[in-house]
Design an enzyme around this catalytic site. Structure first.
Site, PDB file in Angstrom:
ATOM      1  N   HIS A   1      -6.793  -4.535  -0.926  1.00  0.00           N
ATOM      2  CA  HIS A   1      -6.023  -5.780  -0.977  1.00  0.00           C
ATOM      3  C   HIS A   1      -6.330  -6.576  -2.239  1.00  0.00           C
ATOM      4  O   HIS A   1      -6.069  -7.772  -2.301  1.00  0.00           O
ATOM      5  CB  HIS A   1      -6.321  -6.651   0.246  1.00  0.00           C
TER       6      HIS A   1
ATOM      7  N   HIS B   1       0.826  -1.213   0.000  1.00  0.00           N
ATOM      8  CA  HIS B   1       0.000   0.000   0.000  1.00  0.00           C
ATOM      9  C   HIS B   1       0.858   1.259   0.000  1.00  0.00           C
ATOM     10  O   HIS B   1       0.367   2.336   0.328  1.00  0.00           O
ATOM     11  CB  HIS B   1      -0.915   0.017   1.225  1.00  0.00           C
TER      12      HIS B   1
END
Length: 333
Positions: free
Chosen positions: A219, A57
């Site tokens: 995700h 991320h």
């Protein structure tokens, strides 16, 4: 799969090694167990802020370690929670005597491991509080969560709570402002393409050239539904409508508008999304007082974007504007 990597199993360690070398003036990397702290940690008398989660991320969370944001970040494997064995020493390392706040995205592994770490740190004499980030309006439950996911709003919580801690607020005060930001921010995202986790080697879900996925998580998990590709204004409207409805945004509200890239979307396209979102808000009498546009909480190389809207008050604006100096976010210094 084409990626600038060596060994799929070494992506996180090699990436963090490079990150630490590139920003050695701001951060310190602790390799075993792996966590990152600001170079001057612990800051005596200041509440310490710790966050973390799966890697992939970037710049979240390590890129936000520094003055005015986090004191420590704990990276797990790609899209996998860090372990208590990492979170505990990170918490102890940034304890300056005023307590520590854990900022936790609402994913099951993160929640359980941060809870365990908080209990262990408190047994060591450190007062620990936690705020759970759950700003995603796309789904109530997913494969990763019980309740709403923590997504783009995490950046805004870390920035504003970090500013409050830098100001010298108490643990109760920093926790309170973090919770207030979370209560007043909503987010939703879209994917134009899936991402590929290095050790998996295949895309996380299937999209044709004519499809997009509305309501994706960070995700690679799928969202609400697939639809035919639309233009940027149409997609922006689809994301913004449920955000504003859930936030109960009305004429006269003051907001921060955050358009975030998922990793594979150029800035030019993010500004097209921002342009339309700002038009819609203006039509509803909602004033955009602060803005953030760019890749700040990503999903590897996913093409797509998310929109976050935060209802502002005077204190949030004041804290947002204070100096911040981290590898990925900096102004006022």
């Amino acid at each position: 799969m084409k990626k600038l990597i060596n060994d799929p199993q070494a992506v996180v360690t090699e990436s963090i090694e490079g990150f630490g070398a590139a920003h050695a003036d701001l951060v310190e990397v602790h390799p075993d167990p792996l966590f990152i702290t600001r170079r001057d940690a612990p800051v005596q008398g200041k509440v310490g802020l710790v966050s973390g989660g799966g890697s992939g991320h970037e710049p979240l969370h390590a890129g936000f370690v520094g003055r005015g944001m986090l004191d420590a970040a704990v990276p797990g494997a790609v899209f996998t929670s860090p372990t208590p064995d990492q979170i505990i020493p990170a918490t102890l390392a940034v304890n300056g005597g005023a307590g520590v706040l854990h900022i936790v995205k609402n994913y099951t592994g993160d929640v359980l491991n941060f809870e365990t770490a908080a209990e262990m740190a408190q047994a060591e004499g450190v007062e620990v509080r936690s705020v759970l980030i759950n700003d995603d309006v796309a789904v109530e439950d997913s494969l990763y969560t019980a309740g709403r996911r923590g997504v783009g709003g995490t950046v805004l919580v870390e920035r504003i709570a970090g500013a409050a801690a830098e100001r010298g607020d108490s643990l109760d005060g920093v926790t309170g402002i973090a919770q207030r930001v979370n209560d007043n921010v909503r987010s939703m995202g879209v994917a134009l393409s899936a991402c590929t986790v290095p050790h998996a080697g295949v895309p996380s879900f299937d999209l044709t050239e004519e499809e997009i996925e509305i309501g994706i998580g960070i995700h690679g998990e799928p969202g609400r539904h697939k639809i035919a590709m639309e233009n940027a204004d149409g997609i922006t409207d689809r994301l913004l409508e449920p955000i504003l409805a859930d936030l109960k945004a009305t004429d006269g509200d003051r907001v921060l508008l955050f358009v975030n890239g998922m990793g594979g979307t150029p800035a030019s396209e993010l500004y097209i999304v921002y342009r339309r979102a700002r038009q819609v808000l203006a039509e509803r009498g909602i004033s955009v007082e602060r803005s953030l546009v760019g890749n700040y909480i990503t999903a590897l190389e996913m093409q797509g974007a998310s929109i976050s809207v935060l209802k502002l008050d005077d204190e949030m604006v004041e804290l947002w504007d204070t100096p911040v100096w981290t590898p990925a976010l900096r102004w006022g210094v």
